[in-house]
Structures are given as structure tokens and as C-alpha cells.
Design a protein around this motif. Structure first.
Motif, PDB file in Angstrom:
ATOM      1  N   ASP A  63       0.837  -1.199   0.000  1.00  0.00           N
ATOM      2  CA  ASP A  63       0.000   0.000   0.000  1.00  0.00           C
ATOM      3  C   ASP A  63       0.875   1.253   0.000  1.00  0.00           C
ATOM      4  N   ARG A  64       0.421   2.275  -0.699  1.00  0.00           N
ATOM      5  CA  ARG A  64       1.086   3.572  -0.710  1.00  0.00           C
ATOM      6  C   ARG A  64       0.362   4.447   0.299  1.00  0.00           C
ATOM      7  N   VAL A  65       1.084   4.960   1.300  1.00  0.00           N
ATOM      8  CA  VAL A  65       0.452   5.654   2.416  1.00  0.00           C
ATOM      9  C   VAL A  65       1.046   7.041   2.640  1.00  0.00           C
ATOM     10  N   LEU A  66       0.264   7.889   3.308  1.00  0.00           N
ATOM     11  CA  LEU A  66       0.729   9.186   3.791  1.00  0.00           C
ATOM     12  C   LEU A  66       0.814   9.108   5.310  1.00  0.00           C
ATOM     13  N   PHE A  67       1.861   9.715   5.879  1.00  0.00           N
ATOM     14  CA  PHE A  67       2.023   9.684   7.326  1.00  0.00           C
ATOM     15  C   PHE A  67       2.457  11.056   7.810  1.00  0.00           C
ATOM     16  N   GLY A  68       2.345  11.288   9.108  1.00  0.00           N
ATOM     17  CA  GLY A  68       2.686  12.574   9.698  1.00  0.00           C
ATOM     18  C   GLY A  68       4.172  12.888   9.588  1.00  0.00           C
ATOM     19  N   LYS A  69       4.497  14.159   9.626  1.00  0.00           N
ATOM     20  CA  LYS A  69       5.868  14.613   9.436  1.00  0.00           C
ATOM     21  C   LYS A  69       6.829  14.047  10.474  1.00  0.00           C
TER      22      LYS A  69
END
Length: 95
Positions: A63-69
Motif C-alpha cells: 500500500d502507498r500511504v501518507l504519514f505525519g511529518k
């Protein structure tokens, strides 16, 4: 790879952003921001609820995910820089 995260942790490989601006300017390494997008490499079995039953993970390997900085812990496994983070640190899955 022979690494498996425990419980509700996820192993993520950062996906590098573009090295140029939309106008064609090249961005030097010192001015680049760390990417907040990655690919899930491995997942744990899931956390346990109060009754001891497993809670299924919402993400899968690939899966391609976005996460917090400031999410996760950077680790080096088999010469590759990766991140270990809790599933709750992931903001969403990109379609």
C-alpha cells in the motif's frame, strides 16, 4: 527481507519526492523536505483488544500511504533506510 514488525506496527519505505520544481528548477538535497509518503513493506499481526482478540490491520504490504511529518522511528535494515511506525500514525492510503 526477514523482518516482521510486532503488534500494530508497520514497516515503511519512504518514497522520494521530485528533485525539480514545476518550473524546472533543481532542488538541492539540503533544501528538500523529507517525504511524508511511503510504501508499506511489512505489517505486524495487529493489536489485541481487551478480550485478547486480534484487531485486523487496515493497511497491507504494498500500500502507498501518507504519514505525519514526525511519525515513526528511522531504522536501517539490510542496508536500507526504513521507518517503523504504529498504524495509527498513518494518515491514509492512496488509491
Amino acid at each position: 527481507m526477514s523482518f516482521t514488525p510486532l503488534h500494530d506496527r508497520v514497516l515503511v519505505r519512504r518514497i522520494d519526492g521530485d528533485a525539480t520544481t514545476p518550473g524546472g528548477l533543481i532542488i538541492p538535497d539540503t533544501a528538500k523536505e523529507t517525504p511524508q509518503e511511503g510504501e508499506v513493506v511489512a505489517i505486524g499481526a495487529g493489536a489485541r483488544d481487551e478480550d485478547g482478540d486480534r484487531i485486523a490491520m487496515d493497511v497491507r504490504a504494498g500500500d502507498r500511504v501518507l504519514f505525519g511529518k514526525w511519525s515513526g522511528t528511522e531504522v536501517r535494515i539490510e542496508g536500507e533506510d526504513l521507518m517503523i511506525m504504529k498504524e495509527s500514525d498513518i494518515l491514509g492510503v492512496m488509491a
